[in-house]
Design a protein around this motif. Structure first.
Motif, short mmCIF file in Angstrom:
data_model
loop_
_atom_site.label_atom_id
_atom_site.label_comp_id
_atom_site.label_asym_id
_atom_site.label_seq_id
_atom_site.Cartn_x
_atom_site.Cartn_y
_atom_site.Cartn_z
N ARG A 335 0.70 -1.42 -0.04
CA ARG A 335 0.06 0.02 0.01
C ARG A 335 1.01 1.37 0.04
O ARG A 335 0.51 2.24 -0.82
CB ARG A 335 -0.94 0.05 1.21
N ARG A 336 2.11 1.18 0.88
CA ARG A 336 3.06 2.30 0.84
C ARG A 336 3.56 2.59 -0.51
O ARG A 336 3.44 3.92 -0.98
CB ARG A 336 3.74 2.20 1.93
N ARG A 338 2.37 1.72 -3.47
CA ARG A 338 1.57 2.00 -4.37
C ARG A 338 0.92 3.67 -4.38
O ARG A 338 1.18 4.17 -5.20
CB ARG A 338 0.05 1.41 -4.25
N ALA A 339 0.90 4.07 -3.07
CA ALA A 339 0.51 5.60 -2.88
C ALA A 339 1.99 6.28 -3.28
O ALA A 339 1.74 7.20 -4.08
CB ALA A 339 0.40 5.88 -1.24
N TYR A 342 1.87 6.45 -7.11
CA TYR A 342 1.01 7.46 -7.65
C TYR A 342 1.32 8.98 -7.44
O TYR A 342 0.94 9.53 -8.69
CB TYR A 342 -0.69 7.06 -6.97
N GLU A 364 -6.25 4.54 -4.24
CA GLU A 364 -5.36 5.85 -3.76
C GLU A 364 -5.14 6.77 -4.77
O GLU A 364 -4.47 7.75 -4.61
CB GLU A 364 -4.31 5.54 -2.96
#
Ligand SMILES: Nc1ncnc2c1ncn2[C@@H]1O[C@H](COP(=O)(O)OP(=O)(O)OP(=O)(O)O)[C@@H](O)[C@H]1O
Length: 383
Positions: A335-336, A338-339, A342, A364
């Motif tokens: 998740r980290r 991916r953010a 982006y 996100e």
């Protein structure tokens, strides 16, 4: 240079006709972040492959053009994109046609309806870089794949590089065929070796011209460096090492290698030394990435780091922020990361197409991003 200060062309429309799983598609795009979701086999990769054809070469699958025509279609295929530049819109088209005799035409390329001889001409309007699952084995796989990856990085900057590599390989093959003759024509042999040597030195020099600035750019403070560390691409090739300082000296050395290697190469049936045998050692800090057994996710993060640095290099060299195609990348990042991805893509100024089976992967994404669902040859906004 900040890519936002330069030209950042955007694909505003994609039109496909009989391309792989798409009988006909006319897709309008309004944003810079485009996510394609859908089940396995839905046609997500097919769509970004179509867009990847607007570069020198055969696109992100390196497939034969005949393979791209839709099975069960009329034969041939056509792909076109409307590219919105700083001032105007340009229409790029490519494809193959079915000929009256049932065969297939050579590839036809058009810019605003006017034929151009090679897809290299698209580089004036659009640059494209990509990361696909085929690169997952880059660090641990065969040296040939790393060389091809390196040459692809060069090609995005210099559309003539593909022709240069092909001409070098052709010259080597001719020379190796001559060596099959126990008493080859000496003048002819020397002529072809000189040609192979100067082409080999040019290939090596082009690789070094790309690798140096890429490393410099990656080293210069990146916001996303924690998520996507820099993997140093050290080219391990004698001719490259010489060509970095002096291309003419590299050609001389290559000529000598070919001359001295004649008996050995004749026995092997191929040239055993030269830039076609070089490798790329990938280091992350003091570690050798291949030997270090980095996890799949860590390797993906290193690949993303290379692609982001490459996109910035393409933007600074060509003045065009490249279109970035990321096939099945998001699913392999936590998740980290991916953010961070982006945010980095948003800052880059490039347009980005991403694929992933699960729409939740794109939760996100910053506002303004478009998420599409792909199924059975149709693409529709999700929502
Ligand atoms: N030339 C062709 N004609 C018709 N269908 C084709 C052609 N080439 C590929 N396909 C079909 O396209 C589908 C694969 O599409 P694609 O690779 O784009 O899927 P995807 O959405 O990226 O899936 P995944 O999530 O598994 O990567 C397969 O069903 C395949 O049979």
């Amino acid at each position: 240079m900040n890519a936002r200060d330069g030209r950042a062309p955007r694909v505003a429309r994609v039109i496909l006709s009989d391309f792989r799983s798409y009988p006909a598609l006319d897709l309008a795009l309004s944003g810079r972040l485009v996510a394609l979701t859908g089940e396995n086999g839905a046609g997500k990769t097919n769509l970004i492959e179509a867009v990847s054809l607007f570069t020198a070469g055969r696109g992100l699958r390196r497939a034969d053009l005949a393979e791209m025509q839709r099975a069960g279609g009329a034969g041939g295929f056509a792909v076109s994109v409307a590219v919105q530049g700083a001032e105007d819109e340009v229409r790029l088209g490519t494809g193959i046609e079915r000929l009256p005799d049932g065969g297939l035409s050579p590839r036809r390329n058009r810019i605003d309806g006017v034929a151009v001889s090679s897809p290299a001409a698209f580089a004036d309007h659009l640059r494209v870089v990509w990361l696909t699952p085929a690169l997952d084995a880059l660090f641990t796989g065969a040296a040939g794949d790393r060389r091809r990856f390196l040459d692809r990085l060069v090609l995005a900057l210099d559309a003539r590089h593909g022709a240069r590599v092909s001409a070098y390989e052709r010259a080597l093959r001719s020379r190796n065929r001559l060596l099959e003759d126990p008493r080859p024509d000496r003048a002819w042999l020397e002529g072809i070796e000189a040609e192979a040597a100067s082409l080999g030195a040019a290939v090596a020099a082009a690789r070094m011209r790309m690798a140096g600035p890429l490393a410099d750019l990656a080293a210069g403070g990146r916001d996303d460096a924690a998520a996507f560390p820099w993997a140093d691409l050290a080219i391990e090739g004698e001719i490259e090492a010489i060509a970095a300082a002096d291309e003419a000296a590299a050609a001389e050395r290559m000529k000598q290698l070919l001359r001295d290697g004649r008996p050995r190469d004749a026995a092997a049936g191929r040239a055993l030394a030269g830039p076609h045998t070089s490798d790329v050692k990938v280091r992350h800090g003091p570690k050798d990435v291949a030997a270090d057994r980095a996890s799949t996710g860590e390797q993906k993060a290193l690949l993303v780091g290379i692609v982001l640095a490459h996109a910035r290099l393409v933007a600074s060299v060509s003045g065009l922020a490249p279109l970035v195609l990321l096939d099945e990348v998001a699913a392999h990042l936590d998740r980290r990361r991916r953010a961070a991805l982006y945010a980095a893509l948003d800052a880059l100024g490039s347009q980005v197409f991403m694929t992933g089976a699960d729409p939740a992967l794109f939760g996100e994404l910053p506002g303004g991003a478009e998420i599409f669902s792909v199924a059975s040859g149709k693409v529709a906004p999700l929502g």
